[in-house]
Scaffold this motif. Structure first.
Motif, mmCIF file in Angstrom:
data_model
loop_
_atom_site.group_PDB
_atom_site.id
_atom_site.type_symbol
_atom_site.label_atom_id
_atom_site.label_comp_id
_atom_site.label_asym_id
_atom_site.label_seq_id
_atom_site.Cartn_x
_atom_site.Cartn_y
_atom_site.Cartn_z
ATOM 1 N N MET A 134 11.367 -4.840 -23.129
ATOM 2 C CA MET A 134 11.325 -5.865 -21.225
ATOM 3 C C MET A 134 10.126 -6.468 -20.896
ATOM 4 N N ALA A 135 9.673 -7.125 -21.119
ATOM 5 C CA ALA A 135 8.433 -7.726 -20.489
ATOM 6 C C ALA A 135 7.888 -6.989 -18.776
ATOM 7 N N THR A 136 6.917 -6.261 -18.541
ATOM 8 C CA THR A 136 6.828 -5.123 -17.975
ATOM 9 C C THR A 136 6.324 -5.784 -16.110
ATOM 10 N N ASP A 137 7.056 -5.785 -15.298
ATOM 11 C CA ASP A 137 6.258 -7.073 -14.210
ATOM 12 C C ASP A 137 5.555 -5.917 -13.764
ATOM 13 N N THR A 138 4.021 -6.561 -13.286
ATOM 14 C CA THR A 138 3.533 -5.497 -12.410
ATOM 15 C C THR A 138 3.773 -5.665 -11.049
ATOM 16 N N GLN A 139 4.153 -4.491 -9.763
ATOM 17 C CA GLN A 139 3.647 -4.252 -8.695
ATOM 18 C C GLN A 139 2.363 -3.938 -8.544
ATOM 19 N N LEU A 140 1.544 -4.180 -9.050
ATOM 20 C CA LEU A 140 0.227 -3.504 -8.788
ATOM 21 C C LEU A 140 -0.057 -2.036 -8.360
ATOM 22 N N ASP A 141 -1.217 -1.791 -7.842
ATOM 23 C CA ASP A 141 -1.863 -0.567 -7.992
ATOM 24 C C ASP A 141 -1.139 0.011 -6.661
ATOM 25 N N LEU A 142 -0.859 1.932 -6.997
ATOM 26 C CA LEU A 142 -0.082 1.675 -5.493
ATOM 27 C C LEU A 142 -2.312 3.360 -5.078
ATOM 28 N N TRP A 143 -1.792 2.779 -3.904
ATOM 29 C CA TRP A 143 -2.888 3.100 -2.484
ATOM 30 C C TRP A 143 -2.243 4.333 -2.344
ATOM 31 N N GLU A 144 -3.237 5.389 -1.653
ATOM 32 C CA GLU A 144 -2.741 5.771 0.153
ATOM 33 C C GLU A 144 -4.038 5.455 1.309
ATOM 34 N N VAL A 145 -3.080 5.651 2.176
ATOM 35 C CA VAL A 145 -3.373 4.940 3.782
ATOM 36 C C VAL A 145 -4.114 5.711 4.698
ATOM 37 N N PHE A 146 -4.448 5.952 4.630
ATOM 38 C CA PHE A 146 -5.608 6.900 6.245
ATOM 39 C C PHE A 146 -5.860 6.334 7.377
ATOM 40 N N ILE A 147 -5.055 6.607 8.448
ATOM 41 C CA ILE A 147 -5.792 5.669 9.590
ATOM 42 C C ILE A 147 -6.585 6.694 10.240
ATOM 43 N N SER A 149 -4.130 -5.128 -5.912
ATOM 44 C CA SER A 149 -4.729 -4.802 -7.455
ATOM 45 C C SER A 149 -6.260 -4.634 -6.538
ATOM 46 N N ASP A 150 -6.758 -4.723 -5.321
ATOM 47 C CA ASP A 150 -8.394 -4.426 -5.554
ATOM 48 C C ASP A 150 -8.581 -4.028 -3.663
ATOM 49 N N VAL A 151 -9.616 -3.572 -3.726
ATOM 50 C CA VAL A 151 -9.597 -2.792 -2.850
ATOM 51 C C VAL A 151 -9.947 -3.521 -1.566
ATOM 52 N N LYS A 152 -10.324 -4.503 -1.741
ATOM 53 C CA LYS A 152 -10.253 -6.001 -0.449
ATOM 54 C C LYS A 152 -8.207 -5.947 -0.097
ATOM 55 N N MET A 153 -7.535 -6.410 -0.477
ATOM 56 C CA MET A 153 -6.011 -6.356 -0.615
ATOM 57 C C MET A 153 -5.240 -4.978 0.129
ATOM 58 N N ALA A 154 -5.533 -3.747 -0.715
ATOM 59 C CA ALA A 154 -5.697 -2.405 0.128
ATOM 60 C C ALA A 154 -5.939 -2.172 1.271
ATOM 61 N N MET A 155 -6.961 -2.737 1.394
ATOM 62 C CA MET A 155 -7.419 -2.845 2.920
ATOM 63 C C MET A 155 -6.827 -3.731 4.250
ATOM 64 N N GLN A 156 -6.386 -4.813 3.522
ATOM 65 C CA GLN A 156 -6.092 -5.692 4.255
ATOM 66 C C GLN A 156 -4.224 -5.231 4.425
ATOM 67 N N ASN A 157 -3.591 -5.001 3.424
ATOM 68 C CA ASN A 157 -2.447 -5.000 3.195
ATOM 69 C C ASN A 157 -2.211 -3.078 4.463
#
Lengths: 314, 252, 96
Positions: free
Chosen positions: C1-14, C31-39
């Motif tokens: 089965m092709a494995t779907d990627t849901q990108l990496d998991l990040w923890e958020v502190f506010i 997938s990257d730090v900029k995206m993690a920050m924006q998300n």
């Protein structure tokens, strides 16, 4: 010395009101129940974006459009919080999505009903979110820490959802003849499915007892349903909506409303996949998930390329 | 043409851009490539619709006919909408959404940075708020342009195609007609033509970094200032205006 | 089965207000730090909850082992001399 990995010790922690965290010992049944309930909850939030999403482009004012968008966005966010909470139990979001799309995991059947007129947006907010909130408020005290924390955040954000739904219903009941008819039509179609959202009667709910013992659920289906009925009927009457049930009445002795029996055949039929929109909802989810695959792959590929580049420059 | 009339037209154009692009972005709800991106695009849509509301409210004031922003947003005929053609183009795939966001947000950042200095206080205030939002939209678009351009062969191909397809709608962004010129002399409007060089060099820089080619010069489509649209706008309006048109006496 | 990627998991502190501690808010996929920050911004600060964000890949978070709880946390419970209320001050002493 007590055994920290025994079910008895686990139960004593639950009984004394402690929260369970991801790495703590938990019986397999507890873990399984959590994964099932939380993922079902997450999927419901995400699939729940669709019936309301059906009206975004037809929202009748700029204010209504912004509110609806923000509300649907919240639901996506809530799905996300809940997926994250399930992930603490070692199940990835990719696996959870796979389970949803293969039909192995369920979502709330309510979202298999169509949103047919603008008042449905009111009815969904007022009745569907109203029913969900009764359940969610109770779940803030659930025994699993990550679930409880997600629910606290969700309840805080959800508080406007029900009010915006009731506001739409109120506006329409004060509006033209056509608007009143739309509001009553929406009430007629959403009332019973909303009551079914609490699940089967306690006497017919096989898993309820474990879930209550483990304090995953803090109140039973029937207790929660009754709470919802008791607070919602006066709200309907206040704005002139008719409850689509000839037999409902207030029991003066108990202070609770009693209703006609719920049509559980319909409930089971929709769960079994024969609701008006089961197929459509799942197909929508699969379609956009598949259409997004190349985007996710590109993001991964970019990450790998650029992390290599960074290493080279170090 | 009085200043007020000219300003009304100018504000309608700006309002319609936000209204129609916000509408297009709102169509993406529950259709994002990943849940997080779904929420991100909704945030951008909300910024746009909020801006449309502020601008059309101002237009209603200038018009002075006791219309509300909703009357203006929902009750006009197609020919009276003046959004740029690029804003009404269908979403297509995610690459197309990003290409459109890139062209527009780079433009809008330059545009609102100028409009902030407008002698018209309402426009200046709206511009100040818009700059903050657009700065984020622009960052979002640039980051995705880099990821898709320098991601996989497929993402590169899709984004390049989207950029090429939308290129012919970018000329309009820098057009000036007599309303623009009239208001420019009164220090109310922005000299859009003067933004072209900066826009072009910024787009060149981003696309080069993303390993993409800058689309070749082509015939530029035009028409929005005269209310001449592509076929897409009519379909947007038939959906958007449905309740307002079907129940003209109703209040929502 | 092709494995779907849901990108990496990040923890958020506010951080809710300047000067306040950064508190764990939840997770995002990116997938990257900029995206993690924006998300993180798009998901956890929609209601003005934050003035500053930390994101960290979840793989870099280590949690203490619940089985070690006795060893880790019990020994500090009887060290009451670490708390100011342990000390007896003479009657009338001020600003201490």
């Amino acid at each position: 010395m007590h055994n920290e990995h025994s079910d008895a010790h686990f139960q004593s922690r639950i009984d004394s009101g402690e929260h369970i965290e991801a790495k703590d010992y938990m019986p397999e049944g507890y873990r399984k129940h959590l994964i099932r309930q939380m993922s079902q909850h997450a999927h419901s939030e995400v699939i729940g974006m669709q019936p309301e999403g059906n009206w975004i482009t037809r929202a009748p004012s700029l204010r209504a459009k912004q509110i609806l968008l923000a509300k649907i966005q919240d639901e996506g966010g809530h799905g996300l919080y809940l997926y994250s909470a399930v992930e603490t139990l070692g199940v990835s979001r990719a696996e959870l999505i796979e389970q949803l799309q293969s039909g192995k995991a369920k979502y709330s059947s309510i979202f298999n009903y169509p949103a047919l007129n603008w008042a449905d947006i009111g009815a969904i907010g007022w009745l569907v979110d109203g029913a969900a909130i009764v359940n969610q408020v109770s779940l803030q005290r659930t025994s699993y820490g990550p679930y409880s924390r997600a629910m606290v955040r969700i309840c805080k954000e959800e508080s406007f959802h029900q009010r915006q739904g009731y506001e739409i219903m109120t506006t329409m009941m004060r509006g033209t003849k056509d608007q009143k008819a739309m509001a009553q039509d929406a009430m007629n179609r959403w009332w019973w499915p909303a009551l079914m959202m609490f699940g089967p009667h306690d006497s017919d709910s096989p898993r309820s007892s474990d879930a209550v013992k483990w304090k995953i659920k803090r109140e039973t289906n029937d207790e929660l349903r009754q709470k919802f009925i008791d607070k919602t009927i006066p709200q309907a009457e206040l704005i002139g909506l008719t409850i689509p049930d000839k037999n409902f009445k207030l029991d003066e002795k108990t202070g609770h409303y009693t209703l006609s029996p719920i049509n559980w055949d319909e409930f089971h039929r929709v769960i079994a996949g024969h609701g008006p929109c089961n197929k459509q909802r799942l197909e929508h989810h699969i379609k956009y998930h598949e259409q997004g695959a190349w985007v996710r792959e590109a993001a991964e590929a970019y990450k790998i390329k650029h992390s290599k580049k960074e290493l080279q420059t170090v | 043409m009085t200043t007020k009339e000219a300003t009304y037209n100018y504000v309608i154009r700006l309002g319609d851009n936000a209204l129609i692009l916000g509408h297009r972005l709102s169509e993406l709800c529950s259709r994002g490539p990943i849940l997080e991106e779904d929420l991100a695009l909704t945030n951008i849509a909300l910024d746009m619709i909020g801006r449309a509301q502020a601008l059309l409210k101002y237009a209603a004031e200038l018009e002075g006919k006791a219309n509300t922003e909703d009357d203006i947003a929902y009750r006009r005929a197609e020919i009276n909408y003046h959004n740029y053609l690029i804003t009404e183009q269908p979403n297509g795939d995610f690459a197309n959404v990003i290409a459109r966001q890139l062209f527009i947000s780079v433009y809008e950042y330059l545009f609102f940075s100028e409009l902030e200095n407008s002698k018209d206080e309402t426009l200046s205030a709206i511009a100040k708020k818009a700059i903050k939002e657009v700065k984020y939209h622009k960052q979002h678009a640039i980051d995705w342009t880099l990821r898709l351009g320098d991601g996989t062969a497929e993402s590169h191909k899709r984004l390049q195609k989207a950029l090429n397809d939308l290129w012919m709608y970018t000329g309009e962004l820098f057009e000036m007609d007599n309303i623009d010129t009239y208001l420019l002399h009164q220090h109310i409007a922005v000299d859009a033509m003067a933004l072209k060089t900066k826009w072009q060099s910024e787009i060149d820089r981003i696309l080069t970094e993303a390993t993409l080619s800058v689309p070749e010069d082509t015939y530029m489509q035009t028409g929005s200032k005269k209310g001449i649209h592509t076929e897409n706008l009519g379909h947007i309006l038939s959906e958007m205006q449905y309740l307002q048109r079907a129940y003209p006496d109703a209040k929502w | 089965m092709a494995t779907d990627t849901q990108l990496d998991l990040w923890e958020v502190f506010i951080q809710s207000k300047s000067g306040q501690p950064y508190i764990h808010s939840g997770s995002v996929h990116a997938s990257d730090v900029k995206m993690a920050m924006q998300n993180a911004r798009d998901i956890y600060t929609r209601r003005g909850e934050g003035t500053s964000i930390w994101v960290v890949p979840s793989i870099y978070i280590s949690a203490s082992d619940p089985d070690d709880s006795d060893m880790l946390f019990d020994p500090s419970k009887d060290k009451i001399y670490r708390h100011p209320t342990f000390y007896v001050m003479p009657e009338g002493a001020k600003n201490i």
